[in-house]
Design a protein around this motif. Structure first.
Motif, PDB file in Angstrom:
ATOM      1  N   VAL A  61      -2.363  -7.165  -8.594  1.00 27.41           N
ATOM      2  CA  VAL A  61      -1.752  -6.016  -7.923  1.00 27.41           C
ATOM      3  C   VAL A  61      -0.419  -6.474  -7.341  1.00 27.41           C
ATOM      4  N   TYR A  62       0.669  -5.964  -7.899  1.00 23.15           N
ATOM      5  CA  TYR A  62       1.995  -6.243  -7.352  1.00 23.15           C
ATOM      6  C   TYR A  62       2.435  -5.032  -6.544  1.00 23.15           C
ATOM      7  N   ALA A  63       2.905  -5.285  -5.331  1.00 21.64           N
ATOM      8  CA  ALA A  63       3.307  -4.196  -4.437  1.00 21.64           C
ATOM      9  C   ALA A  63       4.787  -4.308  -4.133  1.00 21.64           C
ATOM     10  N   GLY A  64       5.496  -3.188  -4.249  1.00 19.58           N
ATOM     11  CA  GLY A  64       6.879  -3.145  -3.798  1.00 19.58           C
ATOM     12  C   GLY A  64       6.917  -3.152  -2.278  1.00 19.58           C
ATOM     13  N   GLU A  65       8.053  -3.539  -1.723  1.00 17.45           N
ATOM     14  CA  GLU A  65       8.157  -3.597  -0.255  1.00 17.45           C
ATOM     15  C   GLU A  65       7.952  -2.235   0.384  1.00 17.45           C
ATOM     16  N   SER A  66       8.134  -1.150  -0.382  1.00 20.47           N
ATOM     17  CA  SER A  66       7.958   0.204   0.162  1.00 20.47           C
ATOM     18  C   SER A  66       6.497   0.624   0.214  1.00 20.47           C
ATOM     19  N   ALA A  67       5.604  -0.123  -0.395  1.00 21.60           N
ATOM     20  CA  ALA A  67       4.204   0.315  -0.522  1.00 21.60           C
ATOM     21  C   ALA A  67       3.540   0.426   0.851  1.00 21.60           C
ATOM     22  N   ARG A  68       2.804   1.499   1.030  1.00 19.05           N
ATOM     23  CA  ARG A  68       2.026   1.732   2.257  1.00 19.05           C
ATOM     24  C   ARG A  68       0.621   2.157   1.852  1.00 19.05           C
ATOM     25  N   PHE A  69      -0.365   1.522   2.436  1.00 15.03           N
ATOM     26  CA  PHE A  69      -1.763   1.725   2.055  1.00 15.03           C
ATOM     27  C   PHE A  69      -2.527   2.397   3.192  1.00 15.03           C
ATOM     28  N   GLN A  70      -3.575   3.102   2.847  1.00 18.08           N
ATOM     29  CA  GLN A  70      -4.442   3.719   3.865  1.00 18.08           C
ATOM     30  C   GLN A  70      -5.744   4.179   3.207  1.00 18.08           C
ATOM     31  N   MET A  71      -6.836   4.049   3.958  1.00 18.36           N
ATOM     32  CA  MET A  71      -8.138   4.551   3.503  1.00 18.36           C
ATOM     33  C   MET A  71      -8.646   5.541   4.546  1.00 18.36           C
ATOM     34  N   PRO A  72      -8.164   6.799   4.512  1.00 17.89           N
ATOM     35  CA  PRO A  72      -8.435   7.763   5.583  1.00 17.89           C
ATOM     36  C   PRO A  72      -9.730   8.556   5.410  1.00 17.89           C
ATOM     37  N   GLY A  95      -5.647  -9.925   1.145  1.00 15.23           N
ATOM     38  CA  GLY A  95      -6.194 -10.190  -0.177  1.00 15.23           C
ATOM     39  C   GLY A  95      -6.318  -8.959  -1.058  1.00 15.23           C
ATOM     40  N   LEU A  96      -5.581  -7.894  -0.738  1.00 16.48           N
ATOM     41  CA  LEU A  96      -5.616  -6.689  -1.565  1.00 16.48           C
ATOM     42  C   LEU A  96      -4.468  -6.651  -2.564  1.00 16.48           C
ATOM     43  N   VAL A  97      -3.499  -7.537  -2.374  1.00 17.57           N
ATOM     44  CA  VAL A  97      -2.300  -7.548  -3.213  1.00 17.57           C
ATOM     45  C   VAL A  97      -2.025  -8.975  -3.667  1.00 17.57           C
ATOM     46  N   THR A  98      -1.648  -9.126  -4.944  1.00 19.06           N
ATOM     47  CA  THR A  98      -1.313 -10.452  -5.477  1.00 19.06           C
ATOM     48  C   THR A  98      -0.015 -10.969  -4.876  1.00 19.06           C
ATOM     49  N   ARG A  99       1.010 -10.122  -4.876  1.00 17.28           N
ATOM     50  CA  ARG A  99       2.328 -10.541  -4.385  1.00 17.28           C
ATOM     51  C   ARG A  99       3.153  -9.313  -4.032  1.00 17.28           C
ATOM     52  N   VAL A 100       3.993  -9.443  -2.996  1.00 16.44           N
ATOM     53  CA  VAL A 100       4.930  -8.382  -2.622  1.00 16.44           C
ATOM     54  C   VAL A 100       6.298  -8.749  -3.178  1.00 16.44           C
ATOM     55  N   VAL A 101       6.953  -7.786  -3.822  1.00 18.38           N
ATOM     56  CA  VAL A 101       8.266  -8.037  -4.423  1.00 18.38           C
ATOM     57  C   VAL A 101       9.200  -6.891  -4.033  1.00 18.38           C
ATOM     58  N   PRO A 102      10.508  -7.103  -4.127  1.00 18.20           N
ATOM     59  CA  PRO A 102      11.434  -5.988  -3.895  1.00 18.20           C
ATOM     60  C   PRO A 102      11.132  -4.824  -4.839  1.00 18.20           C
ATOM     61  N   ASP A 103      11.296  -3.611  -4.351  1.00 17.95           N
ATOM     62  CA  ASP A 103      10.982  -2.437  -5.177  1.00 17.95           C
ATOM     63  C   ASP A 103      11.702  -2.483  -6.524  1.00 17.95           C
ATOM     64  N   ALA A 104      12.937  -2.947  -6.518  1.00 17.35           N
ATOM     65  CA  ALA A 104      13.736  -2.960  -7.747  1.00 17.35           C
ATOM     66  C   ALA A 104      13.164  -3.917  -8.785  1.00 17.35           C
ATOM     67  N   GLU A 105      12.350  -4.885  -8.336  1.00 20.91           N
ATOM     68  CA  GLU A 105      11.777  -5.870  -9.266  1.00 20.91           C
ATOM     69  C   GLU A 105      10.303  -5.615  -9.561  1.00 20.91           C
ATOM     70  N   LEU A 106       9.760  -4.520  -9.001  1.00 22.61           N
ATOM     71  CA  LEU A 106       8.311  -4.307  -9.082  1.00 22.61           C
ATOM     72  C   LEU A 106       7.812  -4.176 -10.518  1.00 22.61           C
ATOM     73  N   PHE A 107       8.341  -3.213 -11.251  1.00 18.96           N
ATOM     74  CA  PHE A 107       7.797  -2.971 -12.594  1.00 18.96           C
ATOM     75  C   PHE A 107       8.041  -4.161 -13.512  1.00 18.96           C
ATOM     76  N   SER A 108       9.230  -4.758 -13.426  1.00 13.96           N
ATOM     77  CA  SER A 108       9.521  -5.898 -14.308  1.00 13.96           C
ATOM     78  C   SER A 108       8.604  -7.071 -13.997  1.00 13.96           C
ATOM     79  N   THR A 109       8.254  -7.264 -12.723  1.00 10.56           N
ATOM     80  CA  THR A 109       7.340  -8.354 -12.352  1.00 10.56           C
ATOM     81  C   THR A 109       5.945  -8.107 -12.925  1.00 10.56           C
TER      82      THR A 109
END
Length: 261
Positions: free
Chosen positions: A116-127, A171-185
Motif C-alpha cells: 500500500v503506497y500512500a500519497g502525502e495527501s492521503a487521509r484515513f478513517q474508519m467511522p 503498519g497500514l501503509v508500506t511507504r508514504v511518497v509525494p502525491d506526484a510520485e504515487l502512481f509511478s511508485t
C-alpha cells in the motif's frame, strides 16, 4: 463509462475505481464487479499482479450511502461478502496506490493488499461506530493484529481520522511518497513483481497468509452478523439520515424510554 476500469499490460492488471465525482464511493454493483475482477484475474495466466487505484483526488470514500440504504448487505451472499471472500482467496500480489480520502471500506479493504503506497495527501478513517455500525472486511481481526488492541480501539471506537504518516507508523501503509510520485511508485513495484516467477510469488503469498485465513473468515462471518443487525437499528437509521442531511446525529432520540415502576 464504467465505474471500474481495467487494463492489462505486461502482466499487470490495472484496476481503477472511476467515480471521482463521488470520491469513488462503492455501490453494490461495484462490489460485485470488483469481486468478479479479482476472481477472474486469479485464474488468468496473463495477470501476474493487480495494481489498484482511484480516479481523481480520492482513493475510496467507502460505501455510497444512498446506494447502501437501497441495497443493505446480507450476511451470507451480498456483494460485499463476495468481495471479502475474493480478497481473502486472492493468490496474486495486490498493490494499491492511495491518494486523498480513504474512508470506511476505503481503509479496511486495504488490509487485504500486499503493498500500500500512500500519497502525502492521503487521509484515513474508519467511522463505523459513528454511523452506529461495526467494522467489516475482517478488519476487527486484521487491524488489532497489526497494531495491538489499544491503537485499534483508538481508530475504530473513536473513529479518528489519521494521516498517511500515521498509517505508515501503524503498519497500514508500506511507504508514504509525494502525491506526484504515487502512481509511478506503485506501478514500478507492480512491474517488479510481474517480472518475478509467478508460481513462487503466489506460493510465498499463500505461506504469508496461511495463519490468518481462518481467523479472517471467522471475523468476516461475525462482523456481517453484527453489521446486518446494526444496519436496521434505530441508531443506524438516525446516523445515516444525519450523514445525508449533513447534521450531527441525535442518538438520544433513538433511546427507548425507561418504563415507570
Amino acid at each position: 463509462m464504467s465505474d471500474i476500469n481495467t487494463e492489462c499490460s505486461g502482466g499487470v492488471l490495472r484496476v481503477e475505481l472511476n467515480r471521482p465525482g463521488r470520491k469513488n464511493a462503492m455501490t453494490a454493483a461495484m462490489y460485485t464487479t470488483m469481486a468478479e475482477i479479482l476472481t477472474s484475474s486469479d485464474q488468468d495466466e496473463d495477470v501476474r499482479v493487480v495494481l489498484w487505484h482511484g480516479a481523481g483526488d480520492a482513493f475510496c470514500a467507502g460505501n455510497d450511502v444512498e446506494d447502501f440504504l437501497k441495497n443493505p448487505p446480507a450476511p451470507d451472499d451480498s456483494p460485499q461478502v463476495r468481495l471479502m471472500n475474493a480478497f481473502i482467496g486472492f493468490s496474486k500480489p495486490l498493490v494499491a496506490a492511495v491518494q486523498g480520502t480513504a474512508v470506511g471500506g476505503g481503509t479496511t479493504m486495504l488490509t487485504h493488499c500486499d503493498f500500500v503506497y500512500a500519497g502525502e495527501s492521503a487521509r484515513f478513517q474508519m467511522p463505523f461506530v459513528d454511523l452506529a455500525l461495526v467494522p467489516e472486511f475482517g478488519s476487527s481481526f486484521s487491524i488489532p493484529a497489526r497494531m495491538g488492541h489499544l491503537r485499534a480501539a483508538e481508530l475504530i471506537l473513536l473513529a479518528e481520522r489519521f494521516t498517511a504518516a500515521r498509517a505508515a507508523e501503524l503498519g497500514l501503509v508500506t511507504r508514504v511518497v509525494p502525491d506526484a510520485e504515487l502512481f509511478s511508485t506503485a506501478a514500478a513495484t507492480a512491474e517488479r513483481l510481474a517480472a518475478k516467477a509467478s508460481g513462487a510469488l503466489c506460493a510465498s503469498k499463500r505461506l504469508l497468509k496461511q495463519a490468518s485465513i481462518a481467523p479472517l473468515r471467522q471475523a468476516v462471518a461475525a462482523e456481517m452478523a453484527e453489521f446486518t443487525a446494526r444496519v436496521v437499528s434505530a441508531d443506524a437509521k438516525e446516523a445515516l439520515s444525519a450523514f445525508l442531511e449533513k447534521r450531527p446525529p441525535n442518538f438520544n432520540s433513538t433511546k427507548k424510554p425507561v418504563a415507570a415502576e
